[in-house]
Write a protein that holds these residues in place. Structure first.
Motif, PDB file in Angstrom:
ATOM      1  N   ARG A 101       0.848  -1.204   0.000  1.00 41.39           N
ATOM      2  CA  ARG A 101       0.000   0.000   0.000  1.00 41.39           C
ATOM      3  C   ARG A 101       0.882   1.253   0.000  1.00 41.39           C
ATOM      4  NH1 ARG A 101      -3.921   0.592   4.919  1.00 41.39           N
ATOM      5  NH2 ARG A 101      -1.901   0.719   5.940  1.00 41.39           N
ATOM      6  N   ARG A 102       1.907   1.256   0.832  1.00 45.10           N
ATOM      7  CA  ARG A 102       2.822   2.404   0.895  1.00 45.10           C
ATOM      8  C   ARG A 102       3.524   2.590  -0.455  1.00 45.10           C
ATOM      9  NH1 ARG A 102       5.277   0.904   5.042  1.00 45.10           N
ATOM     10  NH2 ARG A 102       6.956  -0.201   4.005  1.00 45.10           N
ATOM     11  N   ALA A 103       3.951   1.490  -1.082  1.00 44.36           N
ATOM     12  CA  ALA A 103       4.648   1.581  -2.363  1.00 44.36           C
ATOM     13  C   ALA A 103       3.741   2.132  -3.463  1.00 44.36           C
ATOM     14  CB  ALA A 103       5.202   0.212  -2.766  1.00 44.36           C
ATOM     15  N   VAL A 104       2.483   1.707  -3.477  1.00 46.59           N
ATOM     16  CA  VAL A 104       1.537   2.224  -4.473  1.00 46.59           C
ATOM     17  C   VAL A 104       1.450   3.745  -4.356  1.00 46.59           C
ATOM     18  CG1 VAL A 104      -0.925   2.329  -5.092  1.00 46.59           C
ATOM     19  CG2 VAL A 104       0.177   0.110  -4.746  1.00 46.59           C
ATOM     20  N   LEU A 105       1.336   4.220  -3.134  1.00 48.41           N
ATOM     21  CA  LEU A 105       1.232   5.667  -2.920  1.00 48.41           C
ATOM     22  C   LEU A 105       2.539   6.386  -3.243  1.00 48.41           C
ATOM     23  CD1 LEU A 105      -0.852   5.666   0.372  1.00 48.41           C
ATOM     24  CD2 LEU A 105      -1.647   6.243  -1.931  1.00 48.41           C
ATOM     25  N   GLU A 106       3.660   5.834  -2.761  1.00 50.91           N
ATOM     26  CA  GLU A 106       4.952   6.493  -2.990  1.00 50.91           C
ATOM     27  C   GLU A 106       5.305   6.546  -4.468  1.00 50.91           C
ATOM     28  OE1 GLU A 106       7.895   4.479  -0.657  1.00 50.91           O
ATOM     29  OE2 GLU A 106       7.389   5.594   1.157  1.00 50.91           O
ATOM     30  N   ILE A 107       5.135   5.435  -5.164  1.00 55.67           N
ATOM     31  CA  ILE A 107       5.508   5.398  -6.583  1.00 55.67           C
ATOM     32  C   ILE A 107       4.571   6.279  -7.405  1.00 55.67           C
ATOM     33  CG2 ILE A 107       5.628   3.891  -8.614  1.00 55.67           C
ATOM     34  CD1 ILE A 107       6.719   1.719  -6.644  1.00 55.67           C
TER      35      ILE A 107
ATOM     36  N   ARG B 259       9.928  10.437   0.158  1.00 55.83           N
ATOM     37  CA  ARG B 259      10.431   9.756   1.357  1.00 55.83           C
ATOM     38  C   ARG B 259      11.109  10.727   2.326  1.00 55.83           C
ATOM     39  NH1 ARG B 259      12.491   4.324  -1.729  1.00 55.83           N
ATOM     40  NH2 ARG B 259      10.403   3.417  -1.922  1.00 55.83           N
ATOM     41  N   GLY B 260      11.120  12.015   2.006  1.00 51.79           N
ATOM     42  CA  GLY B 260      11.613  13.015   2.944  1.00 51.79           C
ATOM     43  C   GLY B 260      13.098  13.294   2.886  1.00 51.79           C
ATOM     44  N   VAL B 261      13.760  12.978   1.785  1.00 52.56           N
ATOM     45  CA  VAL B 261      15.195  13.244   1.649  1.00 52.56           C
ATOM     46  C   VAL B 261      15.387  14.717   1.274  1.00 52.56           C
ATOM     47  CG1 VAL B 261      17.307  12.653   0.387  1.00 52.56           C
ATOM     48  CG2 VAL B 261      15.625  10.865   0.927  1.00 52.56           C
ATOM     49  N   PRO B 262      16.038  15.505   2.143  1.00 51.83           N
ATOM     50  CA  PRO B 262      16.144  16.955   1.888  1.00 51.83           C
ATOM     51  C   PRO B 262      16.782  17.309   0.549  1.00 51.83           C
ATOM     52  CG  PRO B 262      16.772  16.458   4.147  1.00 51.83           C
ATOM     53  CD  PRO B 262      16.608  15.135   3.443  1.00 51.83           C
ATOM     54  N   ALA B 263      17.853  16.632   0.153  1.00 51.71           N
ATOM     55  CA  ALA B 263      18.508  16.965  -1.119  1.00 51.71           C
ATOM     56  C   ALA B 263      17.567  16.715  -2.291  1.00 51.71           C
ATOM     57  CB  ALA B 263      19.785  16.144  -1.280  1.00 51.71           C
TER      58      ALA B 263
END
Length: 154
Positions: A37-43, A82-86
């Motif tokens: 479920r998380r991957a569906v949303l993230e991708i 995923r929240g990576v600042p760069a």
């Protein structure tokens, strides 16, 4: 995970061992379903952000975004999700201010059927796990009251 459940539930006989093993398997299933479920949303969100970034880069003077550059934008978009600042800085340069909540809602709408099926599976798996756990504790109560014999006493 199995060792933690064994330590917590301490199966007393082969029947309890089967139930504890089933509970562990169901927990792994839940872990995988939630990850899916998380991957569906993230991708989905990363794809939307990458497309927006590619459009922003093109309107910013880059005539067209090559497939290699698009993949880099997509990787940055996934990092952004995923929240990576760069990665957030890279995507921010291309698309400027955006409302991630609006984009997330769009992804949820586009994937509503898949997300609904995943949620149903998560709910059903959780209920099955809880039912087996309740059965385990109920059996232990019956054994403690002497109403049934344990597998070791037979």
């Amino acid at each position: 995970m199995k060792a933690a459940f064994d330590q917590e539930l301490r199966p007393a006989d082969p029947i309890e061992r089967l139930w504890v093993d089933e509970i562990v398997d169901l927990e792994w299933d839940l872990h995988r379903l939630r990850g899916t479920r998380r991957a569906v949303l993230e991708i989905g969100l990363a794809d939307r952000l990458a497309a927006m970034a590619a459009t922003g880069a093109a309107s910013g003077g880059v005539p067209s975004v090559s497939s290699g550059a698009y993949e880099e934008l997509r990787a940055a978009a996934l990092g952004c999700v995923r929240g990576v600042p760069a990665a957030q800085a890279v995507i921010g340069e291309c698309i400027g201010f955006y409302k991630i909540e609006d984009e997330l809602q769009a992804v949820q709408s586009q994937n509503a059927d898949v997300l609904a099926r995943l949620s149903q599976s998560i709910h059903a798996t959780s209920r099955l796990r809880d039912a087996i756990l309740a059965r385990l504790y109920s059996r232990r109560d019956l054994i403690a009251d002497g109403r049934i014999a344990s597998g070791r006493d037979r």
